[in-house]
Design a protein around this motif. Structure first.
Motif, PDB file in Angstrom:
ATOM      1  N   ARG A 160       0.837  -1.205   0.000  1.00 24.12           N
ATOM      2  CA  ARG A 160       0.000   0.000   0.000  1.00 24.12           C
ATOM      3  C   ARG A 160       0.865   1.246   0.000  1.00 24.12           C
ATOM      4  N   ILE A 161       0.520   2.190  -0.874  1.00 26.06           N
ATOM      5  CA  ILE A 161       1.100   3.527  -0.835  1.00 26.06           C
ATOM      6  C   ILE A 161      -0.046   4.468  -0.519  1.00 26.06           C
ATOM      7  N   GLY A 162      -0.013   5.062   0.666  1.00 25.19           N
ATOM      8  CA  GLY A 162      -1.156   5.856   1.117  1.00 25.19           C
ATOM      9  C   GLY A 162      -2.352   4.941   1.276  1.00 25.19           C
ATOM     10  N   SER A 163      -3.475   5.293   0.645  1.00 24.08           N
ATOM     11  CA  SER A 163      -4.685   4.482   0.747  1.00 24.08           C
ATOM     12  C   SER A 163      -4.884   3.578  -0.464  1.00 24.08           C
ATOM     13  N   SER A 164      -3.896   3.517  -1.375  1.00 24.30           N
ATOM     14  CA  SER A 164      -3.998   2.677  -2.568  1.00 24.30           C
ATOM     15  C   SER A 164      -3.300   1.344  -2.317  1.00 24.30           C
ATOM     16  N   ALA A 165      -3.978   0.241  -2.621  1.00 26.04           N
ATOM     17  CA  ALA A 165      -3.454  -1.086  -2.324  1.00 26.04           C
ATOM     18  C   ALA A 165      -3.226  -1.886  -3.591  1.00 26.04           C
ATOM     19  N   SER A 166      -2.213  -2.725  -3.569  1.00 19.78           N
ATOM     20  CA  SER A 166      -1.918  -3.632  -4.678  1.00 19.78           C
ATOM     21  C   SER A 166      -1.774  -5.042  -4.128  1.00 19.78           C
ATOM     22  N   PRO A 167      -2.858  -5.824  -4.124  1.00 22.61           N
ATOM     23  CA  PRO A 167      -2.780  -7.206  -3.637  1.00 22.61           C
ATOM     24  C   PRO A 167      -1.904  -8.062  -4.552  1.00 22.61           C
ATOM     25  N   GLY A 168      -1.313  -9.086  -3.995  1.00 25.45           N
ATOM     26  CA  GLY A 168      -0.572 -10.047  -4.792  1.00 25.45           C
ATOM     27  C   GLY A 168       0.718  -9.517  -5.387  1.00 25.45           C
ATOM     28  N   THR A 169       1.325  -8.530  -4.741  1.00 26.17           N
ATOM     29  CA  THR A 169       2.610  -8.021  -5.215  1.00 26.17           C
ATOM     30  C   THR A 169       3.709  -9.039  -4.893  1.00 26.17           C
ATOM     31  N   ILE A 170       4.549  -9.303  -5.880  1.00 23.31           N
ATOM     32  CA  ILE A 170       5.642 -10.271  -5.712  1.00 23.31           C
ATOM     33  C   ILE A 170       6.858  -9.556  -5.136  1.00 23.31           C
ATOM     34  N   PHE A 171       7.466 -10.154  -4.107  1.00 20.56           N
ATOM     35  CA  PHE A 171       8.654  -9.560  -3.498  1.00 20.56           C
ATOM     36  C   PHE A 171       9.499 -10.669  -2.877  1.00 20.56           C
ATOM     37  N   GLY A 172      10.682 -10.319  -2.438  1.00 18.86           N
ATOM     38  CA  GLY A 172      11.545 -11.267  -1.760  1.00 18.86           C
ATOM     39  C   GLY A 172      11.440 -11.099  -0.258  1.00 18.86           C
ATOM     40  N   CYS A 173      11.150 -12.166   0.446  1.00 20.36           N
ATOM     41  CA  CYS A 173      11.111 -12.146   1.910  1.00 20.36           C
ATOM     42  C   CYS A 173      12.463 -12.697   2.365  1.00 20.36           C
ATOM     43  N   MET A 174      13.391 -11.804   2.707  1.00 16.74           N
ATOM     44  CA  MET A 174      14.789 -12.178   2.886  1.00 16.74           C
ATOM     45  C   MET A 174      15.118 -12.462   4.347  1.00 16.74           C
ATOM     46  N   ASP A 175      15.855 -13.541   4.529  1.00 17.79           N
ATOM     47  CA  ASP A 175      16.182 -13.993   5.889  1.00 17.79           C
ATOM     48  C   ASP A 175      17.626 -13.763   6.282  1.00 17.79           C
ATOM     49  N   SER A 176      18.487 -13.420   5.320  1.00 12.95           N
ATOM     50  CA  SER A 176      19.901 -13.260   5.655  1.00 12.95           C
ATOM     51  C   SER A 176      20.521 -12.179   4.802  1.00 12.95           C
ATOM     52  N   GLY A 177      21.669 -11.653   5.275  1.00 18.29           N
ATOM     53  CA  GLY A 177      22.428 -10.671   4.527  1.00 18.29           C
ATOM     54  C   GLY A 177      22.042  -9.250   4.842  1.00 18.29           C
ATOM     55  N   PHE A 178      22.727  -8.296   4.197  1.00 21.89           N
ATOM     56  CA  PHE A 178      22.514  -6.869   4.345  1.00 21.89           C
ATOM     57  C   PHE A 178      22.552  -6.427   5.803  1.00 21.89           C
ATOM     58  N   SER A 179      23.586  -6.825   6.521  1.00 25.46           N
ATOM     59  CA  SER A 179      23.717  -6.398   7.908  1.00 25.46           C
ATOM     60  C   SER A 179      23.946  -4.894   7.964  1.00 25.46           C
ATOM     61  N   SER A 180      23.324  -4.223   8.926  1.00 24.10           N
ATOM     62  CA  SER A 180      23.422  -2.776   9.057  1.00 24.10           C
ATOM     63  C   SER A 180      24.469  -2.421  10.087  1.00 24.10           C
ATOM     64  N   THR A 181      25.155  -1.313   9.835  1.00 18.81           N
ATOM     65  CA  THR A 181      26.220  -0.890  10.735  1.00 18.81           C
ATOM     66  C   THR A 181      25.868   0.387  11.490  1.00 18.81           C
ATOM     67  N   THR A 182      24.742   1.024  11.190  1.00 14.44           N
ATOM     68  CA  THR A 182      24.338   2.254  11.864  1.00 14.44           C
ATOM     69  C   THR A 182      22.882   2.157  12.270  1.00 14.44           C
ATOM     70  N   GLU A 183      22.494   3.034  13.205  1.00 11.07           N
ATOM     71  CA  GLU A 183      21.104   3.034  13.653  1.00 11.07           C
ATOM     72  C   GLU A 183      20.166   3.420  12.531  1.00 11.07           C
ATOM     73  N   GLU A 184      20.562   4.416  11.693  1.00 10.66           N
ATOM     74  CA  GLU A 184      19.705   4.823  10.582  1.00 10.66           C
ATOM     75  C   GLU A 184      19.529   3.689   9.582  1.00 10.66           C
ATOM     76  N   ASP A 185      20.629   2.989   9.270  1.00 13.05           N
ATOM     77  CA  ASP A 185      20.544   1.887   8.321  1.00 13.05           C
ATOM     78  C   ASP A 185      19.623   0.786   8.832  1.00 13.05           C
ATOM     79  N   SER A 186      19.680   0.534  10.137  1.00 11.19           N
ATOM     80  CA  SER A 186      18.916  -0.582  10.691  1.00 11.19           C
ATOM     81  C   SER A 186      17.415  -0.339  10.643  1.00 11.19           C
ATOM     82  N   LYS A 187      16.993   0.915  10.391  1.00 11.73           N
ATOM     83  CA  LYS A 187      15.572   1.224  10.300  1.00 11.73           C
ATOM     84  C   LYS A 187      15.002   0.892   8.925  1.00 11.73           C
ATOM     85  N   THR A 188      15.863   0.610   7.950  1.00 11.59           N
ATOM     86  CA  THR A 188      15.413   0.310   6.598  1.00 11.59           C
ATOM     87  C   THR A 188      14.994  -1.151   6.502  1.00 11.59           C
TER      88      THR A 188
END
Length: 440
Positions: A160-188
């Motif tokens: 959803r962006i604002g009140s607009s929804a897109s059901p069935g969007t394909i994405f990657g649900c990632m379990d490993s990698g992209f370790s963050s080194t800062t507090e700001e990065d860890s919020k992404t």
């Protein structure tokens, strides 16, 4: 081509949707445009208000949007990246991450089996082919130019962006990698892929065109999904100069066919064209040497011969104006080996020459004030350190020219997928945001 996020928070941006997109309920031809005005402010993220139908943005090495995913909706923060295809979210809680997507809480989340056509066919543009894991689920692995990587499963859910929804969007649900080194990065929480691949966000949403204007400091900018930078509604915008997107039909090992690839034909310092043959900018038989427009990379990177020529000419034209940092052991971000000493007592930089990137049919002029970048914490005697904002692709280990977002500031950048071209024109992002917010 996203890189790991840095600790430097340059801007915090708040934007809101003024018009509604019909998303999956509309055809590509009738897709409604979504106008996203941006306001940059130097304020801490903890003080950002979160009223309904507003999305938070901040700008460090990339443009980062806040939206919601799943049912009930979960707030996530994702990098908008024109250099990547697959959108992905962190799904595994780790000590170094403050923001993750909890798939177990979402009733609309579903995994994709490796036997599904979505896994076997729609992943064809991914650099690393999808595979089958031990649970017979579609497994994806992503890698980036800074040697970071992540892996997980392909899945469906509602974005959803604002009140607009897109059901069935394909994405990657990632379990490993992209370790963050800062507090700001860890919020992404993840990344939103915006390139030309079959699984990118713009491809799945059916937008045939999108545009953005990246603001420089405390001013208005805008992201426009759909619509276009022409006609009476854009009378405030100069005519766009278009350069065609380069496409090849034969797969090559070093050519990203889903990228926004344009043809760089020359580089100028002030009005002096560097004495480089056009063949330097043409991809070779392996595909190495393509030129990509990439919002997920901060600075601009050139292959060795072009970089050396630009470096030498810039030094020549700034002789007596800038003092070169004579330290062979200091290379900013590992790719920028031209740095300068500027007195701590100096509040502004001297007037510098411009650098222009000459494309087929268009030219991107980078003003002098965006050619040097202050390196935080680097002080030599009574001087601060500034580095040239063009880097060497060879040092980064990438066989390509990459046009980063830092040099796209205060330009209207239009990505026209329908006509296979990229348009650009100088514009005040403040003016663009104000006019679009009023619908004119």
């Amino acid at each position: 081509m996203a890189t790991l996020l840095t600790a430097h928070l340059f801007f915090f941006v708040v934007f809101f949707i003024l018009s509604q997109s019909c998303f999956s309920t509309c055809s590509k031809q009738s897709r409604a445009a979504v106008v996203l005005p941006l306001k940059t402010q130097m304020i801490p993220s903890s003080s950002i208000p979160k009223p309904p139908n507003k999305v938070s943005f901040h700008h460090n090495v990339s443009l980062t949007a806040s939206l919601t995913v799943g049912n009930p909706p979960q707030n996530v923060s994702v990098v908008i990246d024109t250099g990547s295809e697959l959108s992905w979210l962190h799904c595994n809680k780790t000590p170094n991450l403050l923001s993750t997507f909890d798939r177990l809480r979402s009733s609309s989340y579903s995994v994709i089996p490796c036997s599904s056509p979505t896994c076997t066919k729609r992943t064809r543009d991914l650099p690393i082919p999808a595979s089958c894991d031990s649970r017979k689920l579609c497994h994806v692995t992503l890698s980036y130019a800074d040697a970071s990587s992540s892996e997980g499963n392909l899945a469906f859910d509602t974005f959803r962006i604002g009140s607009s929804a897109s059901p069935g969007t394909i994405f990657g649900c990632m379990d490993s990698g992209f370790s963050s080194t800062t507090e700001e990065d860890s919020k992404t929480t993840g990344l939103m892929g915006m390139n030309r691949g079959a699984l990118s966000f713009v491809s799945q949403m059916g937008f045939q065109r999108f545009s953005y204007c990246i603001s420089d400091r405390d001013s208005w900018g805008v992201l426009l999904l759909g619509g276009g930078g022409s006609g009476s509604n854009f009378s405030w915008l100069q005519p766009l100069n278009y350069t065609p997107l380069i496409q090849i039909s034969t797969p090559l090992p070093y050519f990203d066919r889903a990228a926004y690839t344009v043809q760089l034909e020359g580089i100028k310092v002030s009005d002096k064209l560097l004495p480089l043959p056009k063949s330097v900018f043409v991809p070779d038989h392996t595909g190495a040497g393509q030129t990509m427009v990439d919002s997920g990379t901060q600075f601009t990177f050139l292959l060795g011969s072009a970089y050396s020529a630009l470096r030498n000419e810039f030094m020549e034209q700034t002789r007596g104006i800038l003092t070169v940092l004579e330290d062979s052991n200091f290379v900013f971000q590992g790719t920028m080996d031209l740095c300068f000493r500027v007195s701590l007592n100096r509040s502004t930089l001297p007037v510098l020459p411009t650098v222009s990137l000459v494309f087929r049919g268009a030219e991107m002029r980078v003003p002098g004030e965006w050619l040097l970048y202050k390196v935080a914490g680097e002080v030599r005697g009574g001087d601060q350190v500034y580095c040239f904002t063009f880097g060497n692709s060879d040092l980064m280990g990438v066989e390509a020219y990459i046009i980063g977002h830092y040099h796209q500031q205060n330009l209207w950048m239009e990505f026209d997928l329908q006509n296979s071209r990229v348009g650009l024109a100088p514009v005040s992002c403040a003016l663009a945001g104000q006019r679009l917010s009023k619908g004119i």
